[in-house]
Design a protein around this motif. Structure first.
Motif, PDB file in Angstrom:
ATOM      1  N   THR A 178       3.313   4.031   4.920  1.00 26.83           N
ATOM      2  CA  THR A 178       2.816   4.073   6.296  1.00 26.83           C
ATOM      3  C   THR A 178       3.473   3.000   7.160  1.00 26.83           C
ATOM      4  OG1 THR A 178       0.685   4.934   5.511  1.00 26.83           O
ATOM      5  CG2 THR A 178       0.733   3.986   7.726  1.00 26.83           C
ATOM      6  N   GLU A 354      -2.784  -5.103  18.669  1.00 31.76           N
ATOM      7  CA  GLU A 354      -2.168  -4.187  17.714  1.00 31.76           C
ATOM      8  C   GLU A 354      -1.439  -3.069  18.444  1.00 31.76           C
ATOM      9  OE1 GLU A 354      -6.357  -2.420  18.265  1.00 31.76           O
ATOM     10  OE2 GLU A 354      -5.385  -4.399  18.247  1.00 31.76           O
ATOM     11  N   SER A 355      -0.300  -2.655  17.893  1.00 33.32           N
ATOM     12  CA  SER A 355       0.425  -1.521  18.455  1.00 33.32           C
ATOM     13  C   SER A 355      -0.005  -0.212  17.809  1.00 33.32           C
ATOM     14  CB  SER A 355       1.943  -1.709  18.267  1.00 33.32           C
ATOM     15  OG  SER A 355       2.266  -1.817  16.893  1.00 33.32           O
ATOM     16  N   ARG A 356      -0.664  -0.314  16.652  1.00 26.86           N
ATOM     17  CA  ARG A 356      -1.173   0.876  15.987  1.00 26.86           C
ATOM     18  C   ARG A 356      -2.248   0.461  14.994  1.00 26.86           C
ATOM     19  NH1 ARG A 356       3.296   3.793  12.843  1.00 26.86           N
ATOM     20  NH2 ARG A 356       2.528   2.618  11.043  1.00 26.86           N
ATOM     21  N   LYS A 357      -3.239   1.321  14.790  1.00 22.05           N
ATOM     22  CA  LYS A 357      -4.214   1.091  13.737  1.00 22.05           C
ATOM     23  C   LYS A 357      -4.462   2.418  13.026  1.00 22.05           C
ATOM     24  CE  LYS A 357      -8.009   1.214  17.141  1.00 22.05           C
ATOM     25  NZ  LYS A 357      -9.172   0.469  17.680  1.00 22.05           N
ATOM     26  N   THR A 358      -4.303   2.391  11.718  1.00 21.68           N
ATOM     27  CA  THR A 358      -4.407   3.596  10.901  1.00 21.68           C
ATOM     28  C   THR A 358      -5.630   3.474  10.010  1.00 21.68           C
ATOM     29  OG1 THR A 358      -1.995   3.739  10.878  1.00 21.68           O
ATOM     30  CG2 THR A 358      -3.195   5.089   9.272  1.00 21.68           C
ATOM     31  N   ARG A 371      -1.054  -2.717  12.874  1.00 19.19           N
ATOM     32  CA  ARG A 371       0.356  -3.065  13.062  1.00 19.19           C
ATOM     33  C   ARG A 371       0.495  -3.939  14.300  1.00 19.19           C
ATOM     34  NH1 ARG A 371       5.835   0.663  13.281  1.00 19.19           N
ATOM     35  NH2 ARG A 371       7.134  -0.912  14.325  1.00 19.19           N
TER      36      ARG A 371
END
Length: 392
Positions: A178, A354-358, A371
């Motif tokens: 990921t 954060e630029s992304r959270k999964t 991220r």
């Protein structure tokens, strides 16, 4: 992890003329192929938990419908009365009231089939069975599977030493995929614990299959071809160690680093991974080009360090994350930082956006992979100066 699992399975399918990857479903990915393709998946999949072979499927209304489906199947073609057996059942929105009773009826169907065909029956062993049968119920349908894996696939066969709460190997592999990390890219885990993320990455660098050091349930199936299985393993090409290290780890605990070294050796990793005993907020870039930081810091729900206190109210944790965030901004320009945690306040504590959270699950614990993209210089946008003309 269905999406990254499907991506991984398509890569594995490139080595088979018969393995086909179909649609993802909640909790898994459908594939088709020869039985030997199941061997291939067990040997090479880093992300799957199990490889299940579908035996039968039908609608149901009562437990007796499920019993009749189980008793009709030619289980004797797959294993014998000398093999021990375990039944596992999972459900989504099933109207049946007792899952224990439903599991019992599947078991009755299997053993009654053996009695009618052979005059004898296999024994039940819930702890270390030779054969596992999995049942899955939704609101209307039942599916019966043979488990070709046996022990869950995250059990690679090398781990002997762990910390208080080790990350599962297949979850670590899913996090690596990921994050976008691939062999040849710098990787740093500044809170490496017993080394799970580092070991998964190192095995990927060397091409060591995750199932290379373990056994599987399909080896107990009737007509299993040991020579063909050995030929499949012999076809594995182990890559020579890299000329320079690109995987690095550190931890505040010297005991954990010793554990990591031991686990690396047991996992068959033949090249050295630099490990340093240092607090995470004191780390420096181990190479002169950007890479990926991927780490799983301890959090209260995982090992109970903070008891019932929420992370935001923990002053020590707040100070730690604030210092770590400052270090990342100051020392790691152009790096991508991934933090896997159940503490959703981590971005605020790091003082990073954060630029992304999964979303992920670590067992029953809902987690996030955050991220953060580090930029060169200050993370704050400089405000333009303003000037005012005054009449003298």
């Amino acid at each position: 992890m269905e999406t990254v699992l499907a991506d991984e399975l398509r890569e594995i399918a490139e080595n088979s003329q018969t393995l086909k990857v179909h649609q993802s479903v909640p909790g898994g990915v459908h594939c088709s192929g020869k039985l030997q393709d199941g061997w291939l998946l067990n040997l090479h999949s880093r992300i799957a938990s199990r490889v299940l072979l579908r035996i039968a499927q039908s609608s149901y209304r009562h437990e007796e419908d499920i019993y009749r489906l189980a008793v009709k199947q030619a289980w004797e073609k797959w294993f014998g009365v000398e093999n021990t057996l375990r039944i596992d059942l999972t459900t989504i929105k099933s109207p049946l009231k007792s899952l224990n009773f439903t599991t019992l009826r599947i078991k009755d169907g299997v053993v009654d089939r053996f009695r009618s065909e052979t005059g004898s029956r296999p024994s039940i062993n819930t702890h270390a069975p030779d054969i596992r049968i999995a049942g899955f119920l939704d609101a209307h349908n039942v599916t019966l599977y043979l488990d070709t894996s046996g022990e869950a696939l995250f059990k690679r066969g090398w781990r002997h030493e762990t910390g208080d709460a080790p990350l599962r190997e297949n979850l670590a592999a899913g996090l690596l995929r990921t994050s976008g990390w691939k062999p040849g890219m710098p990787l740093l885990d500044p809170m490496c614990g017993s080394g799970t993320i580092l070991i998964e990455a190192a095995q990927m660098v060397q091409g060591i299959p995750p199932g290379f050091k373990r056994t599987f349930s399909f080896e107990k199936f009737r007509h299993f071809d040991q020579a063909e299985w050995q030929a499949l393993k012999d076809a594995v090409h182990i890559t020579p160690p890299p000329a320079e290290p690109l995987i690095f780890g550190s931890d505040i605990s010297g005991d954990m680093l010793n554990m990591t070294r031991h686990n690396l050796e047991k996992a068959g990793v033949t090249f050295s991974i630099p490990l340093h005993q240092i607090e995470a907020q004191e780390i420096k870039p181990p190479v002169d080009r950007p890479g990926i930081i991927l780490t799983n810091p301890p959090y209260g729900e995982r090992i109970g360090v903070r008891g019932n206190r929420h992370l935001q109210t923990d002053e020590l944790a707040s100070q730690f994350y604030q210092a770590l965030g400052a270090t990342l901004k100051r020392r790691f320009p152009e790096w991508s930082v991934f933090v896997f945690t159940a503490d959703l306040a981590v971005p605020k504590l790091l003082r990073l956006k954060e630029s992304r959270k999964t979303p992920f699950y670590n067992g029953p614990i809902e987690c996030r992979l955050f991220r953060f993209d580090m930029v060169a210089g200050s993370n704050r946008t400089r405000q333009p100066r303003t000037f005012q003309n005054r009449q003298q």
